[in-house]
Design a protein around this motif. Sequence first.
Motif, PDB file in Angstrom:
ATOM      1  N   CYS A 155      41.108   0.538  65.226  1.00  0.00           N
ATOM      2  CA  CYS A 155      39.800   0.465  65.878  1.00  0.00           C
ATOM      3  C   CYS A 155      38.683   0.546  64.837  1.00  0.00           C
ATOM      4  CB  CYS A 155      39.678   1.574  66.908  1.00  0.00           C
ATOM      5  SG  CYS A 155      38.236   1.430  67.984  1.00  0.00           S
ATOM      6  N   LYS A 156      38.827   1.428  63.856  1.00  0.00           N
ATOM      7  CA  LYS A 156      37.828   1.524  62.788  1.00  0.00           C
ATOM      8  C   LYS A 156      37.737   0.213  62.018  1.00  0.00           C
ATOM      9  CE  LYS A 156      37.777   5.239  60.223  1.00  0.00           C
ATOM     10  NZ  LYS A 156      38.282   6.366  59.394  1.00  0.00           N
ATOM     11  N   ASP A 157      38.878  -0.431  61.773  1.00  0.00           N
ATOM     12  CA  ASP A 157      38.867  -1.724  61.084  1.00  0.00           C
ATOM     13  C   ASP A 157      38.126  -2.774  61.911  1.00  0.00           C
ATOM     14  OD1 ASP A 157      40.288  -0.662  58.974  1.00  0.00           O
ATOM     15  OD2 ASP A 157      42.237  -1.387  59.683  1.00  0.00           O
ATOM     16  N   ALA A 158      38.324  -2.743  63.225  1.00  0.00           N
ATOM     17  CA  ALA A 158      37.616  -3.678  64.102  1.00  0.00           C
ATOM     18  C   ALA A 158      36.111  -3.431  64.061  1.00  0.00           C
ATOM     19  CB  ALA A 158      38.145  -3.555  65.531  1.00  0.00           C
ATOM     20  N   ILE A 159      35.704  -2.168  64.007  1.00  0.00           N
ATOM     21  CA  ILE A 159      34.283  -1.845  63.917  1.00  0.00           C
ATOM     22  C   ILE A 159      33.707  -2.354  62.599  1.00  0.00           C
ATOM     23  CG2 ILE A 159      32.636   0.069  63.719  1.00  0.00           C
ATOM     24  CD1 ILE A 159      34.494   1.656  65.605  1.00  0.00           C
ATOM     25  N   ARG A 160      34.425  -2.123  61.506  1.00  0.00           N
ATOM     26  CA  ARG A 160      33.949  -2.556  60.188  1.00  0.00           C
ATOM     27  C   ARG A 160      33.688  -4.059  60.142  1.00  0.00           C
ATOM     28  NH1 ARG A 160      38.300   0.977  58.444  1.00  0.00           N
ATOM     29  NH2 ARG A 160      37.437   2.879  57.484  1.00  0.00           N
ATOM     30  N   THR A 161      34.574  -4.812  60.768  1.00  0.00           N
ATOM     31  CA  THR A 161      34.488  -6.271  60.690  1.00  0.00           C
ATOM     32  C   THR A 161      33.737  -6.889  61.861  1.00  0.00           C
ATOM     33  OG1 THR A 161      36.704  -6.395  61.699  1.00  0.00           O
ATOM     34  CG2 THR A 161      36.582  -6.464  59.298  1.00  0.00           C
ATOM     35  N   GLY A 162      33.181  -6.046  62.729  1.00  0.00           N
ATOM     36  CA  GLY A 162      32.371  -6.561  63.828  1.00  0.00           C
ATOM     37  C   GLY A 162      33.150  -7.256  64.921  1.00  0.00           C
ATOM     38  N   LYS A 163      34.419  -6.906  65.103  1.00  0.00           N
ATOM     39  CA  LYS A 163      35.257  -7.525  66.133  1.00  0.00           C
ATOM     40  C   LYS A 163      35.157  -6.702  67.417  1.00  0.00           C
ATOM     41  CE  LYS A 163      38.378  -9.430  62.651  1.00  0.00           C
ATOM     42  NZ  LYS A 163      39.736  -9.388  62.059  1.00  0.00           N
ATOM     43  N   LYS A 164      34.176  -7.026  68.214  1.00  0.00           N
ATOM     44  CA  LYS A 164      33.829  -6.202  69.370  1.00  0.00           C
ATOM     45  C   LYS A 164      34.937  -6.177  70.415  1.00  0.00           C
ATOM     46  CE  LYS A 164      30.892  -3.516  71.392  1.00  0.00           C
ATOM     47  NZ  LYS A 164      30.531  -2.212  70.798  1.00  0.00           N
ATOM     48  N   ARG A 165      35.572  -7.313  70.697  1.00  0.00           N
ATOM     49  CA  ARG A 165      36.625  -7.345  71.709  1.00  0.00           C
ATOM     50  C   ARG A 165      37.788  -6.435  71.317  1.00  0.00           C
ATOM     51  NH1 ARG A 165      39.159 -11.798  71.772  1.00  0.00           N
ATOM     52  NH2 ARG A 165      40.014 -11.683  73.892  1.00  0.00           N
ATOM     53  N   GLN A 166      38.181  -6.490  70.039  1.00  0.00           N
ATOM     54  CA  GLN A 166      39.255  -5.624  69.566  1.00  0.00           C
ATOM     55  C   GLN A 166      38.836  -4.153  69.617  1.00  0.00           C
ATOM     56  OE1 GLN A 166      38.341  -8.498  68.285  1.00  0.00           O
ATOM     57  NE2 GLN A 166      39.944  -9.479  67.068  1.00  0.00           N
ATOM     58  N   GLU A 167      37.592  -3.886  69.268  1.00  0.00           N
ATOM     59  CA  GLU A 167      37.098  -2.508  69.296  1.00  0.00           C
ATOM     60  C   GLU A 167      37.181  -1.928  70.702  1.00  0.00           C
ATOM     61  OE1 GLU A 167      32.918  -0.007  68.941  1.00  0.00           O
ATOM     62  OE2 GLU A 167      32.996  -2.054  68.176  1.00  0.00           O
ATOM     63  N   ILE A 168      36.754  -2.687  71.701  1.00  0.00           N
ATOM     64  CA  ILE A 168      36.768  -2.195  73.085  1.00  0.00           C
ATOM     65  C   ILE A 168      38.193  -1.925  73.551  1.00  0.00           C
ATOM     66  CG2 ILE A 168      36.290  -2.835  75.476  1.00  0.00           C
ATOM     67  CD1 ILE A 168      33.843  -4.400  74.410  1.00  0.00           C
ATOM     68  N   ALA A 169      39.100  -2.880  73.285  1.00  0.00           N
ATOM     69  CA  ALA A 169      40.489  -2.710  73.727  1.00  0.00           C
ATOM     70  C   ALA A 169      41.164  -1.541  73.005  1.00  0.00           C
ATOM     71  CB  ALA A 169      41.264  -3.996  73.482  1.00  0.00           C
ATOM     72  N   LEU A 170      40.938  -1.425  71.717  1.00  0.00           N
ATOM     73  CA  LEU A 170      41.574  -0.360  70.945  1.00  0.00           C
ATOM     74  C   LEU A 170      41.006   1.018  71.294  1.00  0.00           C
ATOM     75  CD1 LEU A 170      41.826  -2.233  67.554  1.00  0.00           C
ATOM     76  CD2 LEU A 170      43.767  -1.336  68.850  1.00  0.00           C
ATOM     77  N   THR A 171      39.723   1.075  71.634  1.00  0.00           N
ATOM     78  CA  THR A 171      39.138   2.350  72.067  1.00  0.00           C
ATOM     79  C   THR A 171      39.823   2.851  73.330  1.00  0.00           C
ATOM     80  OG1 THR A 171      36.979   1.837  71.092  1.00  0.00           O
ATOM     81  CG2 THR A 171      37.022   3.482  72.847  1.00  0.00           C
ATOM     82  N   LYS A 172      40.074   1.966  74.266  1.00  0.00           N
ATOM     83  CA  LYS A 172      40.753   2.371  75.492  1.00  0.00           C
ATOM     84  C   LYS A 172      42.203   2.772  75.219  1.00  0.00           C
ATOM     85  CE  LYS A 172      37.657  -0.431  78.282  1.00  0.00           C
ATOM     86  NZ  LYS A 172      37.451  -1.681  79.044  1.00  0.00           N
ATOM     87  N   ASN A 173      42.849   2.091  74.279  1.00  0.00           N
ATOM     88  CA  ASN A 173      44.195   2.497  73.878  1.00  0.00           C
ATOM     89  C   ASN A 173      44.178   3.892  73.268  1.00  0.00           C
ATOM     90  OD1 ASN A 173      46.606   0.473  74.047  1.00  0.00           O
ATOM     91  ND2 ASN A 173      44.832  -0.816  73.629  1.00  0.00           N
ATOM     92  N   CYS A 174      43.184   4.165  72.443  1.00  0.00           N
ATOM     93  CA  CYS A 174      43.057   5.499  71.842  1.00  0.00           C
ATOM     94  C   CYS A 174      42.860   6.566  72.908  1.00  0.00           C
ATOM     95  CB  CYS A 174      41.886   5.523  70.854  1.00  0.00           C
ATOM     96  SG  CYS A 174      42.201   4.685  69.277  1.00  0.00           S
TER      97      CYS A 174
END
Length: 266
Positions: free
Chosen positions: A31-50
């Motif tokens: 999720c942190k990697d998704a935030i760094r690279t600006g991948k919003k869709r991955q960030e949202i999905a990974l946050t819910k997984n977390c």
Amino acid sequence: MVIQLPENLYQIHLENEHALSEAFDVARQACKDAIRTGKKRQEIALTKNCALLLGAKLETTLLRIIYEPVGFTSDQRHRIVSAPTAADKWLRVITEAFAGRHDITARQVPQRLPFTAQARYGEIERLVKEQFIPLIELRNSLAHGQWHRTLNSSGTKVDPRRMAQLARQNVWRLAIQDNILHHVSLLIYDLVVTRIAFERDFDKRWSNLHSAIKRLESSSSDQWTQMLRDRHDRRWAYLIRNARAAGRIDTAKLRDAPPGLRELFE
């Protein structure tokens, strides 16, 4: 006295807790990697997984505490696990722990506790209600497939309060909540198992908990997110600048560079 259980449930829950900790760390890093690279869709999905993983870890940590071999008696365990929900089990763990420590019945908690113990009981109970119960509710919503619109407990209509919980979550908050869970588990272990460590170390452990809660209430997640992105961009700027000076630029690796930097070499 050590109570011999039909199976080593303590070891089973301990191993499950370790596995969930590792899974949470892997998902959090992704999720942190998704935030760094600006991948919003991955960030949202990974946050819910977390959030789902942390909610599962919350329950497994509770079970590990319940089945600590030198902790609760078999009667206490029976009363705790018979509670209808995970939230109720957490609250019963606290009640039974204080009752056993002060040699009174669970029904006499907190009224018959000494003043200091009564104050500590109240603070620990309040912390569990404020920090754990919302996470348990969020985990239940996610486990029932409510990843976009959360429903009330009866599943009959959208629950605005749970929708707000879902919208508020981010990996920064979840990492701090994981830290809070760690400190609470240490505190309850001392309460249930040890003779002197609970009183001796209470102020230190409570200070660590208070610091984590203050971070959670500081609303610093936006600054943390921007820090991740700024560090990522600076790192790529440094790598590209050095590669350009050396005349060796791997264009294939540029796919992971920030768009603004990547465009300079395309």
